[in-house]
Design an enzyme around this catalytic site. Sequence first.
Site, short mmCIF file in Angstrom:
data_model
loop_
_atom_site.label_atom_id
_atom_site.label_comp_id
_atom_site.label_asym_id
_atom_site.label_seq_id
_atom_site.Cartn_x
_atom_site.Cartn_y
_atom_site.Cartn_z
N ASP A 121 -2.51 -5.13 -18.27
CA ASP A 121 -1.62 -4.05 -18.74
C ASP A 121 -1.81 -3.66 -20.20
O ASP A 121 -0.84 -3.36 -20.90
CB ASP A 121 -0.14 -4.46 -18.54
CG ASP A 121 0.16 -4.76 -17.08
OD1 ASP A 121 -0.47 -4.15 -16.20
OD2 ASP A 121 1.03 -5.61 -16.82
N ASN B 73 -4.46 2.23 -13.78
CA ASN B 73 -3.43 1.41 -13.16
C ASN B 73 -2.09 2.08 -13.37
O ASN B 73 -1.90 2.84 -14.33
CB ASN B 73 -3.42 0.02 -13.82
CG ASN B 73 -2.39 -0.91 -13.19
OD1 ASN B 73 -2.26 -0.96 -11.96
ND2 ASN B 73 -1.65 -1.63 -14.01
N LEU C 144 -9.62 -7.73 -13.27
CA LEU C 144 -11.01 -7.30 -13.06
C LEU C 144 -11.81 -7.53 -14.33
O LEU C 144 -11.28 -7.39 -15.43
CB LEU C 144 -11.04 -5.79 -12.78
CG LEU C 144 -10.71 -5.30 -11.39
CD1 LEU C 144 -10.75 -3.78 -11.39
CD2 LEU C 144 -11.70 -5.84 -10.36
N GLY D 287 0.78 -1.23 0.00
CA GLY D 287 0.00 0.00 0.00
C GLY D 287 0.81 1.28 0.00
O GLY D 287 0.30 2.34 0.41
N HIS E 234 1.99 1.07 -13.75
CA HIS E 234 2.86 -0.09 -13.96
C HIS E 234 4.32 0.41 -14.01
O HIS E 234 4.63 1.39 -14.69
CB HIS E 234 2.49 -0.80 -15.26
CG HIS E 234 3.31 -2.03 -15.47
ND1 HIS E 234 3.05 -3.22 -14.80
CD2 HIS E 234 4.41 -2.25 -16.21
CE1 HIS E 234 3.96 -4.11 -15.16
NE2 HIS E 234 4.79 -3.55 -16.01
N GLU F 20 6.77 7.25 -9.89
CA GLU F 20 5.37 6.83 -9.74
C GLU F 20 4.59 7.79 -8.84
O GLU F 20 3.44 8.13 -9.13
CB GLU F 20 5.29 5.43 -9.10
CG GLU F 20 5.62 4.29 -10.02
CD GLU F 20 5.39 2.93 -9.35
OE1 GLU F 20 4.50 2.81 -8.50
OE2 GLU F 20 6.13 2.00 -9.67
N MET G 12 -3.28 -7.18 -7.81
CA MET G 12 -2.68 -8.25 -8.60
C MET G 12 -3.68 -9.20 -9.28
O MET G 12 -3.31 -10.28 -9.69
CB MET G 12 -1.75 -9.09 -7.70
CG MET G 12 -0.65 -8.28 -7.06
SD MET G 12 0.22 -7.27 -8.29
CE MET G 12 1.21 -6.24 -7.22
C1 GAR Z 1 4.04 -0.36 -7.43
O1 GAR Z 1 5.38 -0.14 -7.69
C2 GAR Z 1 3.28 -0.53 -8.73
O2 GAR Z 1 3.86 0.16 -9.78
C3 GAR Z 1 3.40 -2.00 -8.99
O3 GAR Z 1 3.34 -2.62 -7.73
C4 GAR Z 1 3.83 -1.71 -6.75
C5 GAR Z 1 2.81 -1.64 -5.65
O4 GAR Z 1 3.37 -1.29 -4.46
N1 GAR Z 1 2.35 -2.42 -9.83
C6 GAR Z 1 2.50 -3.37 -10.76
O5 GAR Z 1 3.54 -3.96 -10.93
C7 GAR Z 1 1.25 -3.62 -11.61
N2 GAR Z 1 1.50 -4.61 -12.60
P1 GAR Z 1 2.45 -1.09 -3.19
O6 GAR Z 1 1.68 -2.37 -2.96
O7 GAR Z 1 3.38 -0.83 -2.06
O8 GAR Z 1 1.56 0.08 -3.46
#
Ligand code: GAR
Length: 204
Positions: A149, A106, A94, A13, A108, A178, A91
Amino acid sequence: MALKIAVLLSGNGTTLQNLIDKQAAGMLDASIVCVISSRPDAFGLERARKHDIPAFATQHKFRENPEAFNEEIWSTIREHKAELVVLAGFMCLLQIPKDYTNKIINIHPSLIPAFCGKGMYGDKVHQAVLDYGVKVTGVTVHFVDNEYDQGPIILQEAVPVFDADTPELLAERVQAKEREMYMRAVQLFAKGRVQVDGRKVKIT
Ligand code: GAR
């Protein structure tokens, strides 16, 4: 009126925390109306509760019963009248109802269409980037469709890869990007500045 957003997550999170912090700092014209986790032990739920945001873990498991899982999520989203759904390390795949087309985003941690797709998340992406030897990676914010994606790209920016990088070092650099980009994307959506034409997105 602040845009009502639902945040979906599966893990730590940090992405949610970033949005909470930006909202508290008055940098986001949005209000997080609920947080939904695909896992009951996701630390993201604690972060939400600490800030008095309604937080739920799904009763159904995506792998065991994807239909019930999806229904449960959409009924919670509708109950809270969310206008935008923000995936934050979510993960699961949907199934998107028609009225939420182009209302789910989203983030990525690579330049889509490279290093993405099923099973590619978090540090796995950074490890794959390093193994391939690319010199540039980045961040993509995109609308979500019914594939992993693949939806129209809203924002995309590059991040350099250095010889001495480890997945952790690279993740740090990518995640700094991000934090700024996700806030910017939500803000553009809140202001009605994101226009979708097929696969192409224009920022007006
Ligand atoms: C983030 O870095 C996001 O970009 C990535 O997971 C992480 C989530 O971190 N998302 C993906 O790879 C989507 N395919 P968090 O759980 O600490 O927010």
